[in-house]
Design a protein around this motif. Sequence first.
Motif, PDB file in Angstrom:
ATOM      1  N   SER A   1       0.829  -1.205   0.000  1.00  0.00           N
ATOM      2  CA  SER A   1       0.000   0.000   0.000  1.00  0.00           C
ATOM      3  C   SER A   1       0.861   1.252   0.000  1.00  0.00           C
ATOM      4  O   SER A   1       0.565   2.233  -0.706  1.00  0.00           O
ATOM      5  CB  SER A   1      -0.925  -0.008   1.220  1.00  0.00           C
TER       6      SER A   1
ATOM      7  N   THR B   1       0.932   4.190  -2.699  1.00  0.00           N
ATOM      8  CA  THR B   1       0.641   5.566  -2.292  1.00  0.00           C
ATOM      9  C   THR B   1       1.751   6.509  -2.730  1.00  0.00           C
ATOM     10  O   THR B   1       1.500   7.598  -3.253  1.00  0.00           O
ATOM     11  CB  THR B   1       0.465   5.644  -0.768  1.00  0.00           C
TER      12      THR B   1
ATOM     13  N   THR C   1      -2.994   5.230  17.575  1.00  0.00           N
ATOM     14  CA  THR C   1      -3.438   4.236  16.609  1.00  0.00           C
ATOM     15  C   THR C   1      -2.266   3.329  16.267  1.00  0.00           C
ATOM     16  O   THR C   1      -1.176   3.804  15.948  1.00  0.00           O
ATOM     17  CB  THR C   1      -3.936   4.912  15.313  1.00  0.00           C
TER      18      THR C   1
ATOM     19  N   THR D   1       0.514   3.625   7.830  1.00  0.00           N
ATOM     20  CA  THR D   1      -0.682   2.867   7.482  1.00  0.00           C
ATOM     21  C   THR D   1      -1.337   2.324   8.741  1.00  0.00           C
ATOM     22  O   THR D   1      -0.662   1.714   9.591  1.00  0.00           O
ATOM     23  CB  THR D   1      -0.321   1.689   6.553  1.00  0.00           C
ATOM     24  N   ASP D   2      -2.644   2.542   8.882  1.00  0.00           N
ATOM     25  CA  ASP D   2      -3.389   2.006  10.016  1.00  0.00           C
ATOM     26  C   ASP D   2      -3.270   0.482  10.011  1.00  0.00           C
ATOM     27  O   ASP D   2      -3.610  -0.184   9.031  1.00  0.00           O
ATOM     28  CB  ASP D   2      -4.862   2.436   9.910  1.00  0.00           C
TER      29      ASP D   2
ATOM     30  N   SER E   1      -7.079  -1.079   9.821  1.00  0.00           N
ATOM     31  CA  SER E   1      -7.950  -0.886   8.656  1.00  0.00           C
ATOM     32  C   SER E   1      -7.209  -0.824   7.328  1.00  0.00           C
ATOM     33  O   SER E   1      -7.822  -0.963   6.269  1.00  0.00           O
ATOM     34  CB  SER E   1      -8.746   0.403   8.833  1.00  0.00           C
ATOM     35  N   GLY E   2      -5.893  -0.561   7.369  1.00  0.00           N
ATOM     36  CA  GLY E   2      -5.147  -0.408   6.138  1.00  0.00           C
ATOM     37  C   GLY E   2      -5.221   0.985   5.552  1.00  0.00           C
ATOM     38  O   GLY E   2      -4.666   1.264   4.491  1.00  0.00           O
ATOM     39  N   THR E   3      -5.907   1.889   6.249  1.00  0.00           N
ATOM     40  CA  THR E   3      -6.036   3.267   5.781  1.00  0.00           C
ATOM     41  C   THR E   3      -4.694   3.995   5.899  1.00  0.00           C
ATOM     42  O   THR E   3      -3.950   3.796   6.858  1.00  0.00           O
ATOM     43  CB  THR E   3      -7.084   4.019   6.625  1.00  0.00           C
ATOM     44  N   THR E   4      -4.388   4.829   4.923  1.00  0.00           N
ATOM     45  CA  THR E   4      -3.184   5.652   4.998  1.00  0.00           C
ATOM     46  C   THR E   4      -3.426   6.813   5.953  1.00  0.00           C
ATOM     47  O   THR E   4      -4.299   7.646   5.717  1.00  0.00           O
ATOM     48  CB  THR E   4      -2.794   6.192   3.611  1.00  0.00           C
ATOM     49  N   LEU E   5      -2.657   6.867   7.036  1.00  0.00           N
ATOM     50  CA  LEU E   5      -2.812   7.923   8.032  1.00  0.00           C
ATOM     51  C   LEU E   5      -1.962   9.132   7.706  1.00  0.00           C
ATOM     52  O   LEU E   5      -2.326  10.267   8.019  1.00  0.00           O
ATOM     53  CB  LEU E   5      -2.425   7.393   9.417  1.00  0.00           C
TER      54      LEU E   5
ATOM     55  N   PHE F   1     -10.283   7.732  11.881  1.00  0.00           N
ATOM     56  CA  PHE F   1      -9.023   7.948  11.178  1.00  0.00           C
ATOM     57  C   PHE F   1      -8.940   9.334  10.567  1.00  0.00           C
ATOM     58  O   PHE F   1      -7.935   9.693   9.986  1.00  0.00           O
ATOM     59  CB  PHE F   1      -8.801   6.865  10.107  1.00  0.00           C
ATOM     60  N   TYR F   2     -10.007  10.127  10.657  1.00  0.00           N
ATOM     61  CA  TYR F   2      -9.939  11.508  10.207  1.00  0.00           C
ATOM     62  C   TYR F   2      -9.517  12.404  11.366  1.00  0.00           C
ATOM     63  O   TYR F   2      -9.942  12.215  12.497  1.00  0.00           O
ATOM     64  CB  TYR F   2     -11.306  11.980   9.681  1.00  0.00           C
TER      65      TYR F   2
END
Length: 787
Positions: A172, A176, A203, A226-227, A230-234, A772-773
Amino acid sequence: MNSFSSGRVFPQGSRVPRRRLAATVAVAAMALTVSALPAGPASASGGSGNSRKAAALPQIMSMARPGAAIVDLSPGQRRQLLENAAKAAPETARALRLGTREKLIPKDVIQDADGTVHTRYERTYAGLPVIGGDLVVHQHKGAARTVSYASTAPLSLPTTTAKVPAATAKKSALSTATAKGTRNAGAHSAPRQVVWMAGGRPTLAWETVVTGVQQDGSPSERHVVTDAASGTTLENAEHVESADGNSLYSGKVTIGSTRQDDGSYALIDPDHGGHRTLDSTVNSNGVLLTDDDDVWGDGTAANPQTAAVDAAYGAQTTWDFYRDSFGRNGIADDGRGSYSRVHYEQQQGIPLANANWQDGCFCMSYGDGADGQHPVTSLDIAAHEMTHGVTSATAGLGDVGEAPALNEAVSDMMAAAVEFYADNPNDVPDYTMAELDDLHGDGKPIRYMDLPSKAGISSVGYAPLDYWTLQAKSDEPHMAAGIGDHFFYLLAEGSGQKTINGVDYDSPTYDGLPVAGIGLADAAKVMYRALTVYMTSTTDYAGARTATLQAAADLYGTQSDTYESAANAWAAVHVGNRYVDHIAVEPLPTEPVATGQPVSRQVTASSSRPGPVTYSAKQLPLGLTINRTTGLITGTPDKAGDYNSVVIITDAAGDTRRIPFVWTVLASGGHFFVNPTTYVIPQWGVVESPMEVLGKPGKAPSDLKVTVDLDHEFSNAQVIDLIAPDGSVIPVKSWGPWVLTPELHETYTVDASAVQARGTWKLRVADGTPGFYDLDPGHLQRWSMTF
């Protein structure tokens, strides 16, 4: 540079931005001990406005501390202080009431002449590095210790086991980085597990360092967080600080070199930590420059040594500036020299039209300009880049919010200071950046500190900001750096028209009021102390104001002109409050009130003179009074209309400040009741706004109309309930729909027939934004009910 193409308390009703200043708290004097060596040879207005627990700031010392001057520690003394801090780290963690899984690792230490020691720590949790968890312990001799935190949020995780595998995070991150323009992206090493705290809440995450090449050919070192759940890019941030430019000669200068065994000379500076200057023509790593007669370059770009002379001169001058001005022993204050690479190419045969600082190699790289004939080696560029190194070694201003912009601004500030320190006749000191490089082919500087917007629209499509706005949080860092640049110019030179060294300046202010400058040397002293002693990785502009005021108080006292000038320079760029007649007042909470609705509005003021302030008022709305001691306005308005009110603040020295304003009282009663008081919606938190309903016997109707006005970047994620006088909860708005809507202005019909109408109702707003926001808090602007 990151590409060289480069508080206050908010009244209800104010638009409150996110605040990331380093909160400072006092800890028990007996609970914390860190050994100190004897002295050898402290608008964006930043209310907290979120659910994070904000620590109270200690009262700033009113008199200057003569001992606030930073001691020039020897390498041995500095090493001893760090060793002592490491030994005391467990006790320090307990004194700060950190969790049992948290540990402190000393990063840097500064000692004042009076024995006060400022120790900067990184933090770990269960052995994992905590990004955004850094703090500074200020051990005051004979007084309570205080602490500056990057984040005051509690540090705990439900698990340290990642759901997302490292391989997935790496894939990921590479994707990115590529999407952000990194060419030839590859992972520098395997992702490391970290705790990401810079976003406001801890986190579990993966940090992957992706290397490659930026679009302009500069090296790329992109840190992707990366979280791990969740895999979300922080976070996705470039860590190679780079600069566009063409060239600048420094004339005939003396630079350091070292004679080799074969009788030749190498460009190794023995007086500046062994700084080396390398030629990157052969390969990107660079080859040490040598010469037979120790006469380097000829002042023309055609001679490849000329760029090396400028680079070496920039490195030694910046080193000397920090040493002579602040007693700093090199970029990292450890006596170690960096190195410079000249003629750096973005790829084989294609020159780099840029320059950069890179923490990974502790080095500067200078290109030869787009045409290969204009080396990017000016003194202000060199000083700017190396100041990024100083910032990295101290506050570590990070990649979140306004911290990157502040990082850029600090480098601009110190670059100007280095120019004035050098006073080179070939580069007349000024408050512009790269003024001789003709970076854009128009013969103009790329940045103007007296009025940043004068630079016009940049390559990123924006103009630099002259004043703080909410845009600063998300703007490109070099554009948002204009706020800090403007502040520093005003602090050093003051507002209005003037000519300095033959250059004309005309610096305006946000509030139209003048600012008196304190001189460049004192401005640099204030900024350096603020950076190295009080700022942390998450400091924003509001936090920078707090840090500079504490630094000014340390050096000159709160009763000094310097202290007030620092505050007023920030106010002039729309950060914090201005002193007028030695009194500063928070913006008054003057949004409308309503008849029949209890009012509690706080007026907050302070004076730079010792002693308390007192409050009085004239022509307040009927039914309201102000507390003389606290400034709290309370009561219940009983007549609608516009009132020409005046609040009067008087300090103990007899100074008086009068603030007139028109205060509107709305009619509320009968079938329509309104509460026009604005309340902050804390991020991931809850707020309740009360409303008194009088004269309505019996049950509320089955078609009660509830009108809500609020703003939030995700207003659709706000969950709204009505709390009846008996505590019953009546749903008004559920979560969603998931569509970006920055404002909500709606009337809802609810069935309230099961409860009595008379009594105190509350509207409750809960922020349901996904965790995550990391956003600015919203505002419940007003609400009403129609029966």
